[in-house]
Design an enzyme around this catalytic site. Structure first.
Site, PDB file in Angstrom:
ATOM      1  N   ASN A   1     -14.366  23.290  66.793  1.00  0.00           N
ATOM      2  CA  ASN A   1     -13.038  22.965  67.327  1.00  0.00           C
ATOM      3  C   ASN A   1     -12.509  23.972  68.346  1.00  0.00           C
ATOM      4  O   ASN A   1     -11.916  23.581  69.342  1.00  0.00           O
ATOM      5  CB  ASN A   1     -12.031  22.693  66.200  1.00  0.00           C
ATOM      6  CG  ASN A   1     -11.961  23.825  65.200  1.00  0.00           C
ATOM      7  OD1 ASN A   1     -12.906  24.580  65.035  1.00  0.00           O
ATOM      8  ND2 ASN A   1     -10.835  23.945  64.536  1.00  0.00           N
TER       9      ASN A   1
ATOM     10  N   GLY B   1     -15.303  27.202  59.103  1.00  0.00           N
ATOM     11  CA  GLY B   1     -15.840  25.843  59.031  1.00  0.00           C
ATOM     12  C   GLY B   1     -15.253  25.107  57.851  1.00  0.00           C
ATOM     13  O   GLY B   1     -14.143  25.409  57.409  1.00  0.00           O
TER      14      GLY B   1
ATOM     15  N   GLY C   1     -18.670  26.736  53.732  1.00  0.00           N
ATOM     16  CA  GLY C   1     -18.167  28.042  53.307  1.00  0.00           C
ATOM     17  C   GLY C   1     -18.680  28.415  51.930  1.00  0.00           C
ATOM     18  O   GLY C   1     -19.062  29.563  51.680  1.00  0.00           O
TER      19      GLY C   1
ATOM     20  N   GLU D   1     -12.952  31.168  56.631  1.00  0.00           N
ATOM     21  CA  GLU D   1     -11.740  30.481  57.098  1.00  0.00           C
ATOM     22  C   GLU D   1     -12.056  28.998  57.064  1.00  0.00           C
ATOM     23  O   GLU D   1     -12.886  28.516  57.823  1.00  0.00           O
ATOM     24  CB  GLU D   1     -11.389  30.984  58.505  1.00  0.00           C
ATOM     25  CG  GLU D   1      -9.929  30.796  58.830  1.00  0.00           C
ATOM     26  CD  GLU D   1      -9.666  29.456  59.466  1.00  0.00           C
ATOM     27  OE1 GLU D   1      -9.364  28.499  58.697  1.00  0.00           O
ATOM     28  OE2 GLU D   1      -9.760  29.350  60.690  1.00  0.00           O
TER      29      GLU D   1
ATOM     30  N   CYS E   1      -7.605  23.728  62.132  1.00  0.00           N
ATOM     31  CA  CYS E   1      -7.534  24.129  60.721  1.00  0.00           C
ATOM     32  C   CYS E   1      -6.100  24.167  60.228  1.00  0.00           C
ATOM     33  O   CYS E   1      -5.840  23.921  59.058  1.00  0.00           O
ATOM     34  CB  CYS E   1      -8.210  25.480  60.527  1.00  0.00           C
ATOM     35  SG  CYS E   1      -7.606  26.750  61.629  1.00  0.00           S
TER      36      CYS E   1
ATOM     37  N   GLU F   1      -8.162  37.364  59.559  1.00  0.00           N
ATOM     38  CA  GLU F   1      -8.590  37.696  60.922  1.00  0.00           C
ATOM     39  C   GLU F   1      -7.328  38.011  61.714  1.00  0.00           C
ATOM     40  O   GLU F   1      -6.309  37.351  61.537  1.00  0.00           O
ATOM     41  CB  GLU F   1      -9.375  36.533  61.526  1.00  0.00           C
ATOM     42  CG  GLU F   1     -10.631  36.243  60.704  1.00  0.00           C
ATOM     43  CD  GLU F   1     -11.599  35.246  61.311  1.00  0.00           C
ATOM     44  OE1 GLU F   1     -12.773  35.600  61.478  1.00  0.00           O
ATOM     45  OE2 GLU F   1     -11.183  34.119  61.595  1.00  0.00           O
TER      46      GLU F   1
HETATM   47  O1  TXE Z   1     -18.058  22.068  59.506  1.00  0.00           O
HETATM   48  P1  TXE Z   1     -19.240  22.900  58.928  1.00  0.00           P
HETATM   49  P2  TXE Z   1     -18.156  20.696  60.285  1.00  0.00           P
HETATM   50  C1  TXE Z   1     -13.560  21.224  58.335  1.00  0.00           C
HETATM   51  C2  TXE Z   1     -13.048  19.849  58.662  1.00  0.00           C
HETATM   52  C3  TXE Z   1     -14.268  19.078  58.979  1.00  0.00           C
HETATM   53  C4  TXE Z   1     -15.258  19.688  58.029  1.00  0.00           C
HETATM   54  C5  TXE Z   1     -16.681  19.573  58.473  1.00  0.00           C
HETATM   55  O2  TXE Z   1     -12.428  19.302  57.528  1.00  0.00           O
HETATM   56  O3  TXE Z   1     -14.143  17.715  58.746  1.00  0.00           O
HETATM   57  O4  TXE Z   1     -14.901  21.042  57.981  1.00  0.00           O
HETATM   58  O5  TXE Z   1     -16.803  20.066  59.803  1.00  0.00           O
HETATM   59  C6  TXE Z   1     -22.374  25.966  59.944  1.00  0.00           C
HETATM   60  N1  TXE Z   1     -25.086  27.848  56.007  1.00  0.00           N
HETATM   61  N2  TXE Z   1     -13.507  22.138  59.441  1.00  0.00           N
HETATM   62  O6  TXE Z   1     -19.241  19.796  59.832  1.00  0.00           O
HETATM   63  O7  TXE Z   1     -20.367  22.028  58.547  1.00  0.00           O
HETATM   64  C7  TXE Z   1     -22.412  24.855  60.960  1.00  0.00           C
HETATM   65  O8  TXE Z   1     -23.680  24.723  61.554  1.00  0.00           O
HETATM   66  C8  TXE Z   1     -24.719  28.423  57.151  1.00  0.00           C
HETATM   67  C9  TXE Z   1     -12.549  23.172  59.360  1.00  0.00           C
HETATM   68  O9  TXE Z   1     -18.161  21.075  61.709  1.00  0.00           O
HETATM   69  O10 TXE Z   1     -18.670  23.799  57.906  1.00  0.00           O
HETATM   70  C10 TXE Z   1     -21.336  25.295  61.916  1.00  0.00           C
HETATM   71  O11 TXE Z   1     -21.819  26.304  62.790  1.00  0.00           O
HETATM   72  N3  TXE Z   1     -24.013  27.797  58.101  1.00  0.00           N
HETATM   73  C11 TXE Z   1     -12.608  24.099  60.455  1.00  0.00           C
HETATM   74  C12 TXE Z   1     -20.283  25.891  60.982  1.00  0.00           C
HETATM   75  O12 TXE Z   1     -20.988  26.217  59.788  1.00  0.00           O
HETATM   76  C13 TXE Z   1     -23.615  26.544  57.879  1.00  0.00           C
HETATM   77  C14 TXE Z   1     -13.414  23.937  61.607  1.00  0.00           C
HETATM   78  C15 TXE Z   1     -19.149  24.936  60.641  1.00  0.00           C
HETATM   79  O13 TXE Z   1     -19.711  23.710  60.220  1.00  0.00           O
HETATM   80  C16 TXE Z   1     -23.960  25.884  56.682  1.00  0.00           C
HETATM   81  C17 TXE Z   1     -14.385  22.878  61.531  1.00  0.00           C
HETATM   82  C18 TXE Z   1     -24.732  26.592  55.722  1.00  0.00           C
HETATM   83  N4  TXE Z   1     -25.107  26.055  54.559  1.00  0.00           N
HETATM   84  C19 TXE Z   1     -14.378  22.033  60.468  1.00  0.00           C
HETATM   85  N5  TXE Z   1     -23.448  24.633  56.734  1.00  0.00           N
HETATM   86  C20 TXE Z   1     -11.631  25.180  60.555  1.00  0.00           C
HETATM   87  N6  TXE Z   1     -11.455  25.939  59.495  1.00  0.00           N
HETATM   88  O14 TXE Z   1     -11.060  25.368  61.616  1.00  0.00           O
HETATM   89  C21 TXE Z   1     -22.801  24.521  57.917  1.00  0.00           C
HETATM   90  N7  TXE Z   1     -22.923  25.664  58.624  1.00  0.00           N
END
Ligand code: TXE
Length: 493
Positions: free
Chosen positions: A154, A230, A235, A252, A286, A464
């Site tokens: 995002n 993420g 997380g 976060e 977020c 952060e």
């Molecule tokens: O997030 P992911 P996604 C929330 C929002 C969204 C949901 C899924 O609700 O619908 O999360 O979004 C990496 N080990 N937010 O699919 O999957 C992944 O490759 C290590 C909140 O985009 O959590 C990416 O680089 N890394 C939010 C990053 O994590 C891993 C922002 C985020 O991806 C991993 C975005 C693993 N096992 C989505 N699995 C906010 N807080 O702003 C994934 N990744």
């Protein structure tokens, strides 16, 4: 059309993935692939961590004085400022947030590097007045080593800055794993900062899937800390993987933030705040204010104003200055949003406006969801508890302050909360009791490098921003020196 082929950035140079495999990356507005990003695996994570370890232990980076390191980090900020338009365009091509939003965001990123550059030479140790006779004791703050930084789609470069600026200021090195949906900006950023003089290996970027290279990086024993933004499931996976080596993590993870409107508020201001709090960035934020808690006595009138403003939101080409919201950033995200609207309806919510997919006014293939307001929502419904991460606002009435507080805090999340009232005593009462990392009063989404940001409960771990959090990128060492010729027998504790 020939697709642009990107490579990882390791040890100051571009590198193809060991697997020889690539993933298509697309522009969500045109719904066409424009490039190929490396599908990296454990071997690439290994190479990147090894480069970051070398850069941490040897070569020019650890030899820089804190003042020289500060100057280097300052230059990173200047480099971003000089390339803001280019970087914002790269971000928009991948995540389709509007160009005006991303340009504004990228232009603010240098503030983070400049702020933490200012702290690089202020990580003071301490000489402690010890009660051990004949002993001197002092405390050092040392960098941790290699920091893995995992970022979402995002706000890719901004969320990277929140991690990288303090980590470098404390003397660490980094391996970044950007989202598989928005990889290009981190790679271009890495190239630019090397051109600006960052020593090789200090910043490395590996691209690919979370479950592959992301997981390999998190589990790597050479990584000293993982900083993650993420979703909750990613997380949690990171936290579990980090536990094996007892690595510290910062997480976060998003939220279900309430915007709470009292009858004594400036209701025009509040309506604008509520609408932009949820629909800004198409809700892909977020801190999106996805629950509107509104006093029952003003519910109908306030809702009418919110709906009126919501219907004025202009969807379209994210590059156009006329556009307020671009398409949803990814197909899985679009499916998720439509699914959430579906289960909200089944759960008894009423769609007051939106609730459907709409076409791009220019006729393009991008996936747009009409800004959606749901009424008849109670806080126990799934739609009031789960993060949608899209343009969906759930409206929940409350009776009095205690009721508002109870509903606001009745959530697994706790990232942000908005409060709209002119009653100063209520402001302080509620600000103290709201379970949220940020409370905004008669405003929303204000963030800055000078102020800590992070979540309560499932919204995350750690903070952060702000001066104190730089300590999270250091470890503390206590040094004892015997100033006498005597050694206490048995070294009693
Ligand atoms: O997030 P992911 P996604 C929330 C929002 C969204 C949901 C899924 O609700 O619908 O999360 O979004 C990496 N080990 N937010 O699919 O999957 C992944 O490759 C290590 C909140 O985009 O959590 C990416 O680089 N890394 C939010 C990053 O994590 C891993 C922002 C985020 O991806 C991993 C975005 C693993 N096992 C989505 N699995 C906010 N807080 O702003 C994934 N990744």
């Amino acid at each position: 059309m020939t697709l642009e082929k990107l490579e990882n950035f390791i040890d100051g140079a571009y590198a193809a993935p060991h697997s020889g495999q690539w993933l298509e990356t697309e522009n969500p507005y045109t719904a066409t692939a424009w490039g190929l990003i490396p599908r990296s695996d454990a071997a690439d994570a290994e190479a990147a961590v090894a480069a970051a370890q070398r850069a941490f232990a040897t070569g020019p980076w650890p030899a820089l004085s804190p003042t020289q390191r500060a100057a280097m980090i300052h230059r990173i900020g200047d480099t971003i400022a000089a390339h803001a338009e280019e970087l914002a365009r790269i971000e928009v091509r991948d995540n389709c947030k509007t160009y005006k939003e991303m340009l504004n965001q990228v232009k603010r990123i240098p503030d983070w590097y400049h702020f933490y550059a200012g702290l690089a030479d202020k990580l003071n140790g301490q000489v402690l007045p010890t009660d051990r006779p004949g002993h001197m004791n002092y405390v050092r703050h040392e960098p941790l080593g290699v920091i893995a930084m995992i970022t979402p789609w995002n706000s890719p470069l901004m969320l990277l800055a929140w991690k990288l600026a303090p980590a470098l200021a404390a003397g660490n090195t980094a391996v970044v794993k950007p989202s598989e949906f928005t990889t290009a900006s981190a790679l271009r950023f890495a190239e630019l900062v090397y051109q600006a003089g960052l020593p090789s290996g200090v910043l490395n970027v590996v691209s690919g899937l979370g479950a592959e290279v992301g997981a390999a990086l998190t589990a790597h024993p050479g990584v000293a800390k993982v900083a993650f933004t993420g979703g909750v499931s990613g997380g949690r996976a990171v936290y579990q993987a980090a536990a094996r080596d007892l690595k510290p993590v910062s997480l976060e993870l998003g939220g279900k933030s309430p915007n709470i409107v009292f009858p004594d508020a400036d209701l025009e201001l509040a309506a604008r705040g509520v609408v932009s709090g949820i629909f800004g960035s198409g809700g892909q934020s977020c801190v999106a204010g996805s629950r509107l808690l509104v006093a029952s006595e003003i519910h109908d009138n306030f809702l009418a104003r919110v709906i009126e403003l919501t219907r004025k939101i202009r969807l379209g080409d994210p590059m156009s200055p006329e556009t307020d919201i671009g398409p949803v950033a990814t197909r899985p995200q679009f499916d998720h949003i439509m699914n959430c609207i579906g289960f909200a309806r089944e759960g008894g919510a009423t769609v007051a406006t939106g609730g459907v997919q709409v076409a791009d006014p220019a006729g393009g293939p991008g996936l747009f969801v009409a800004p959606t307001v749901l009424t008849g929502v109670t806080n126990d419904m799934r739609i009031a508890q789960e993060e949608v991460f899209g343009p969906v606002l759930s409206v929940i009435p409350f009776e009095d302050e205690a009721d508002a507080l109870r509903i606001a805090n009745d959530s697994d999340f706790g990232l942000g909360a908005g409060l709209w009232t002119r009653d100063v005593a209520r402001v302080h009462r509620m600000a103290a009791r709201l379970q949220a990392g940020s409370v905004w009063v008669n405003t929303y989404k204000a963030t800055s490098q000078i102020s800590p940001f992070g979540g309560y409960k499932m919204s995350g771990l750690g903070r952060e921003g702000g001066t104190e959090m730089i300590a999270d990128y250091t470890r503390v060492k206590s040094v004892w020196i015997n100033l006498t010729d005597e050694v206490p027998y048995g070294f009693p504790l």
